[in-house]
Design an enzyme around this catalytic site. Structure first.
Site, PDB file in Angstrom:
ATOM      1  N   GLU A 112       0.754  -1.510   0.064  1.00  0.00           N
ATOM      2  CA  GLU A 112      -0.350  -0.071   0.392  1.00  0.00           C
ATOM      3  C   GLU A 112       0.664   0.889   0.166  1.00  0.00           C
ATOM      4  O   GLU A 112       0.729   2.054   1.415  1.00  0.00           O
ATOM      5  CB  GLU A 112      -0.797   0.185   0.892  1.00  0.00           C
ATOM      6  CG  GLU A 112      -1.815  -1.186   0.915  1.00  0.00           C
ATOM      7  CD  GLU A 112      -3.087  -1.406   2.230  1.00  0.00           C
ATOM      8  OE1 GLU A 112      -2.220  -0.578   3.251  1.00  0.00           O
ATOM      9  OE2 GLU A 112      -3.648  -1.542   2.725  1.00  0.00           O
ATOM     10  N   GLU A 164      -5.268  -8.692   1.082  1.00  0.00           N
ATOM     11  CA  GLU A 164      -5.306  -8.410   2.275  1.00  0.00           C
ATOM     12  C   GLU A 164      -7.304  -8.794   2.111  1.00  0.00           C
ATOM     13  O   GLU A 164      -7.369  -7.561   1.413  1.00  0.00           O
ATOM     14  CB  GLU A 164      -5.016  -7.137   2.712  1.00  0.00           C
ATOM     15  CG  GLU A 164      -3.372  -7.621   3.083  1.00  0.00           C
ATOM     16  CD  GLU A 164      -2.714  -6.350   3.827  1.00  0.00           C
ATOM     17  OE1 GLU A 164      -4.264  -5.283   4.247  1.00  0.00           O
ATOM     18  OE2 GLU A 164      -1.849  -5.954   3.832  1.00  0.00           O
TER      19      GLU A 164
HETATM   20  C1  FCB Z   1      -4.165  -2.293   6.085  1.00  0.00           C
HETATM   21  C2  FCB Z   1      -2.486  -2.823   6.549  1.00  0.00           C
HETATM   22  C3  FCB Z   1      -2.373  -3.677   7.145  1.00  0.00           C
HETATM   23  C4  FCB Z   1      -3.854  -3.792   8.504  1.00  0.00           C
HETATM   24  C5  FCB Z   1      -5.001  -3.743   7.641  1.00  0.00           C
HETATM   25  C6  FCB Z   1      -5.793  -3.688   9.121  1.00  0.00           C
HETATM   26  O1  FCB Z   1      -4.252  -1.198   5.071  1.00  0.00           O
HETATM   27  O2  FCB Z   1      -2.024  -3.141   5.500  1.00  0.00           O
HETATM   28  O3  FCB Z   1      -1.178  -2.828   7.881  1.00  0.00           O
HETATM   29  O4  FCB Z   1      -3.033  -2.588   9.526  1.00  0.00           O
HETATM   30  O5  FCB Z   1      -4.870  -2.308   7.060  1.00  0.00           O
END
Ligand code: FCB
Length: 470
Positions: A167, A371
């Site tokens: 990110e 994620e």
């Molecule tokens: C994402 C991040 C990760 C974590 C989640 C909840 O944006 O990549 O590190 O904190 O959120």
């Protein structure tokens, strides 16, 4: 009831990062998070720092066993720049870190867990931030590449999946626009420079990796990519004004990184916007060439909540640039919201939309969900029942809904190779610290114990059979 079948060799696993899990034992240097916590502990939920985390440094062997118990066949974490590099001037490594990461990665590999290793998860070394301004400076770009090369040389024969950045837009937003990461500046021009320098650091690391591969210094079948948070922008209505607002949000939040990093081009419209706002970054033709020739092998996409926008109604009031010059954020009154955490909007179809965007506009590049997380707080997850498990079936139901959308896109040809849940064991998450829980396992903050959640049982079955019914 329908059965949704995923490919045989699909990657099922979870993601985390070094700083959010390892703990501070033997860490060579502080990061900006250590520095910031020292300065302003009150900004962190319940004043918990990143020292108090899962203590993976000591517990990794037991944890790898827990990975297997929920059927994970792969796991993403990151190397901490601040742990691996002892001296940022010379690039000298810390022997204890080298030893730790070897043992940790070996443990995973011996247990059939494919490690995917990220180099940067928001964790700028404090010294490089304070001395040079972090990624405000091109010198720090060089230092990042020096660190990346060290990591590739040390671990590149055993790590098959490398990720340059997680990110990369988030430290720009947090550190330079909206004040939720250090150095807490509000400066649109600097934000753009930091974004550009990060893209350059990524490109140079990709080139360095490919060069080492050509010299047989890393695994011949190794791959390198990047993980981006790509949230589609949905409008309030179908008006031209709202569509334009969404187009700008997409340009500034998604295409700004996705196009240079994946398509190897800068959108002309983005350059026009930056020029009109007088915030173009300092670049050189050589750098642009490097960025436009750094081919990634795969893309990771993080998704949590949709972005909703509408055309600006109120006048823009800030005295510095943010993307909101071109739109306003919007809450859908008919939206469906997560009752268990901060009213996050739930919109599974976004997964389909992301997949189709990658398929249609980015050459159907191999990609994976790097994620996906369903946030709950500890109170709403409740305590373990008599079987020893925490009942988080809310999470399982939502995960199914999202995977149905992924499956639909894959049926239509989307080139997705895996799904990683955020996260493996509840971990420390920046200013929120432990406010939101996402793990297959609860972390008991008092004892450090890992307590299983029922969702993990479902996930194990999913990964073993590659299918679920819904
Ligand atoms: C994402 C991040 C990760 C974590 C989640 C909840 O944006 O990549 O590190 O904190 O959120």
């Amino acid at each position: 009831m329908t059965t949704y079948q995923f490919p045989k060799d699909f990657m099922w696993g979870a993601a985390a990062s070094g700083i959010q899990t390892e703990g501070s034992t033997n860490k060579a240097n502080p990061s900006i998070w250590d520095l910031w916590f020292q300065q302003s502990p009150e900004r962190f939920y319940r004043e918990i720092s990143s020292d108090v985390v899962c203590d993976t440094y000591h517990k990794y062997q037991d944890d790898v066993r827990l990975m297997k118990q929920v059927g994970m066949n792969s796991f993403r974490t990151s190397i901490q720049w601040t742990r691996l590099i002892k001296d940022f001037e010379t690039g000298e490594v810390c022997p204890d870190a080298v030893d730790f990461y070897h043992r940790y990665f070996d443990e995973m590999i011996e247990n059939g867990i494919e490690p995917m290793i990220n180099l940067y998860h928001f964790d700028m070394p404090a010294e490089l931030q304070e001395t040079y301004g972090g990624f405000e400076s091109k010198l720090v770009v060089e230092k990042f590449v020096q660190y990346a090369v060290k990591a590739f040389e040390l671990f590149g024969h055993k790590i098959k999946y490398w990720i340059t950045f997680n990110e990369p837009i988030v430290p720009v937003e947090g550190g330079y626009l909206y004040d939720f990461h250090y150095p807490c500046k509000r400066d649109g021009k600097l934000a753009v420079q930091v974004g550009y320098n990060t893209i350059l650091a990524h490109a140079q690391a990709v080139h360095a990796y490919k060069q080492l591969q050509a010299q047989n210094k890393v695994a011949a079948d190794g791959q390198i990519g990047v993980v981006l948070n790509l949230t589609p922008s949905y409008t309030r209505n179908d008006s031209e004004e709202d569509k334009k607002a969404a187009w700008y949000a997409d340009l500034l939040f998604n295409r700004s990184f996705l196009d240079p990093m994946v398509k190897n081009e800068f959108p002309a419209e983005l350059c026009d916007v930056l020029k009109a706002q007088n915030i173009l970054p300092e670049t050189s033709p050589e750098e642009i060439d490097e960025i436009c020739s750094a081919k990634v092998d795969f893309l990771g996409v993080n998704y949590y909540v949709p972005r909703r926008v509408k055309a600006r109604e109120a006048e823009y009031e800030l005295d510095y640039f943010t993307p909101e010059v071109y739109f306003e954020n919007y809450v859908n009154p008919e939206g469906r919201f997560n009752p268990f955490r901060d009213n996050n909007e739930i919109l599974p179809v976004a997964i389909y939309d992301i997949a189709k965007n990658v398929q249609d506009n980015y050459g159907n590049l191999p990609w994976y969900i790097a994620e996906i997380g369903i946030a709950m707080d500890e109170e709403s997850e409740g305590k373990a029942d008599e079987t020893g498990y925490i009942d988080d079936s809310f999470r399982t139901d939502l995960m199914k809904e999202h995977l149905v959308q992924l499956h639909r896109a894959m049926e239509e040809g989307s080139n997705c190779f895996g799904v990683h849940q955020w996260t493996f064991i509840d971990n420390w998450s920046w200013l929120n610290s432990f406010k939101r829980r996402y793990g297959f396992y609860r972390l008991d903050l008092e004892t450090g114990n890992r307590i299983p959640k029922k969702h993990g049982l479902w996930f194990k079955q999913l990964s073993e059979t590659g299918q679920f019914d819904y």
